[in-house]
Design an enzyme around this catalytic site. Structure first.
Site, PDB file in Angstrom:
ATOM      1  N   ASP A 235      51.245  40.773  43.170  1.00 31.57           N
ATOM      2  CA  ASP A 235      50.048  40.555  43.899  1.00 31.57           C
ATOM      3  C   ASP A 235      49.274  39.435  43.614  1.00 31.57           C
ATOM      4  OD1 ASP A 235      47.985  41.602  45.704  1.00 31.57           O
ATOM      5  OD2 ASP A 235      46.900  42.479  43.730  1.00 31.57           O
ATOM      6  N   HIS A 240      48.255  33.497  42.952  1.00 38.75           N
ATOM      7  CA  HIS A 240      47.103  33.110  42.589  1.00 38.75           C
ATOM      8  C   HIS A 240      47.204  32.384  41.147  1.00 38.75           C
ATOM      9  CE1 HIS A 240      45.549  35.165  45.955  1.00 38.75           C
ATOM     10  NE2 HIS A 240      45.363  36.167  45.565  1.00 38.75           N
ATOM     11  N   LYS A 334      43.540  45.155  36.856  1.00 40.00           N
ATOM     12  CA  LYS A 334      42.466  45.977  37.548  1.00 40.00           C
ATOM     13  C   LYS A 334      41.820  47.015  36.589  1.00 40.00           C
ATOM     14  CE  LYS A 334      44.154  45.300  41.827  1.00 40.00           C
ATOM     15  NZ  LYS A 334      43.223  44.158  42.528  1.00 40.00           N
TER      16      LYS A 334
END
Ligand code: BG6
Length: 488
Positions: A235, A240, A334
């Protein structure tokens, strides 16, 4: 300082999946903001396309709501909103069926730039590409925009590239990594290549190590199904963080030109050494006791046996002349203690101290580039502690907040999507990923994931609101280094 807005030529942009989450949260508000700024002319056309049976008025109402919810009050001007909505149209289209395509074709004006934004599940990319081409809606000048995830491994990314390549040339394909549209990420290139100051030091002779942190406070939210099949590696790291690493590590391109920049980034990805098992720490966040809204990771993804990670830290080596011996430490997760993204370049200590310091642990210079929030730069330098008590050194920050340095303009940083969509219209691919770049990134990622899957590794639990699993600290400690504190 007043920002120069150069209007783009009139265009037709078709947003597939126009009634979906990404479109209403990001794409439509971004288009409106550019219209408000005077960059999109009133002759532009924004055509929503989705399976939902709506008419143009219905879609305009939805767009109005999207603007109300996702554009700040200062830019919500009723007259401007109505003018923008006059550019908006809608056509119901069945992405993998036959209905709607002729109607769509009739709306596309010849002679103006046209772009097709695939804001749909990747499984539909092939259907859309084939139908757009098959119905003669696109020309050799048309552009298509595709979102991440671009594949989930090398094989699927190659298949996706081949599907798109069957109907479009690489110069027509815009693969979005929204991190590249972030203003401060682009600033990385400006800092490196528009200043003489840093570049001579930008190598393993002077840089001790680099830390890249992307910390989030949110959990996986309503995306548990997708997220649990991905984990933080797929993810965030494969795309990124890899892009951030490339911008730090790449050689100066000969020009700020799409292929020149992407060639250099590709060389970095290809120079990445395989990450050893002992250089990786993965974690899953625990529930917050007594707070049913903040469940643990496995509860959020409704998979008690989940082995996917909501946190990952890894030590990465770029095996080339410039970087041999300078590790890059990456971490993202997270439900961490603060939302913050930053890159910290820690320089080596001076080779010899002429001062008789008792504590010599603070002699390093650190350049911190804050991506979000409070975008800015901070350079830690040593000075003499004031006072008559002899020569004592103290580390002080040369701190620059872009908002303060640039005034109103610095405080009003455009959303990544505003920049990226305008680049599509202008035909500039510099901030988009090329097919070979994405494949190279998966080629590095795949064996790492295969390694922990084969071993059946379980991510370590970490407390919500913490800095991540304990072992992540060890990743740095054993090298005699420490992570920077995660804080806003
Ligand atoms: C997305 C990821 O690409 O980036 C999300 O899928 C993540 O899981 C998001 O939350 C982070 O983006 P930003 O712009 O909020 O840092």
């Amino acid at each position: 300082m007043v920002s120069r807005v150069i209007p783009v030529d009139p265009f037709d942009v078709v947003v597939f999946g126009a009634t979906g989450d990404l479109s209403t949260r990001k794409i439509l508000p971004a288009l409106y903001r550019r219209f408000f700024a005077g960059q999109i002319p009133p002759e532009a056309r924004i055509i929503g396309a989705a399976r939902t049976d709506l008419d143009a008025e219905g879609f305009r109402a939805l767009t109005r709501t999207a603007i109300a919810e996702h554009v700040g009050a200062a830019k919500r001007d009723p007259e401007q909103i109505e003018a923008f909505l006059r550019c908006v149209d809608y056509v119901p289209v069945d992405a993998n069926g036959t209905s709607g395509w002729q109607e769509l074709k009739a709306l596309i004006r010849p002679g103006v730039v046209n772009a097709f934004y695939f804001s749909v599940a990747p499984s539909l990319f092939g259907d859309l590409a084939e139908r757009l081409h098959g119905h003669g809606i696109t020309t050799d000048d048309s552009r298509i925009v595709v979102e991440k995830p671009f594949g989930r491994d090398l094989a699927s990314a190659q298949a996706l590239n081949a599907t798109l390549a069957a109907h479009f040339d690489e110069h027509q394909i815009y693969r979005i990594d929204h991190y590249l549209g972030k203003e401060t990420v682009q600033n990385l290139m400006a800092v490196r290549f528009a200043n003489i100051l840093f570049e001579p030091l930008w190598n393993s002779q002077y840089v001790d190590h680099v830390q890249i942190t992307v910390a989030e406070t949110v959990g996986v939210g309503g995306r548990g199904g997708y997220y649990d099949r991905s984990g933080a590696m797929r993810d965030m790291v494969q795309n990124h963080m890899m892009q951030l690493l490339c911008l730090i590590a790449m050689e100066p391109p000969y020009h700020f030109d799409p292929d020149a920049v992407r060639d250099e980034k590709l060389k970095v990805i290809r120079a990445l050494q395989p990450a050893a098992q002992s250089d990786i720490v993965r974690g899953q966040y625990l529930p917050v006791k007594g707070d049913p809204a903040r469940r643990g990771y496995v509860e959020d993804v409704e998979n008690p046996d989940s082995r996917s990670e909501s946190y990952i830290a890894l030590k990465v080596q770029v095996a080339n002349w410039r970087w041999q011996g300078t590790p890059f430490y990456l971490r993202t997760g997270k439900r961490l203690r603060a939302r913050t993204s930053e890159i910290a370049i820690t320089f080596k200590q001076p080779p010899h101290s002429i001062f008789d310091e008792a504590d010599d642990s603070w002699r390093e210079n650190v350049l911190v580039i804050r991506l979000q929030p409070n975008e800015g730069m901070n350079l830690k330098v040593m000075i003499k502690e004031p006072g008559p008590g002899g020569m004592r050194l103290v580390q002080v920050p040369l701190d620059m907040s872009f908002a303060e340095a640039l005034g109103e303009e610095g405080a009003d940083i455009p959303d990544a999507y505003e920049r990226l969509i305008m680049d599509v219209i202008r035909g500039n691919q510099t901030l988009f990923m090329r097919g070979d770049e994405v494949e190279a990134a998966w080629a590095w990622t795949d064996p790492i994931i295969a390694g922990w899957e084969a071993r059946g590794d379980r991510p370590q639990p970490y407390d919500s609101g913490s800095s991540g699993p304990e072992d992540a600290l060890m990743l740095m400690h054993r090298d005699g280094r420490r992570w920077r504190e995660i804080r806003e």
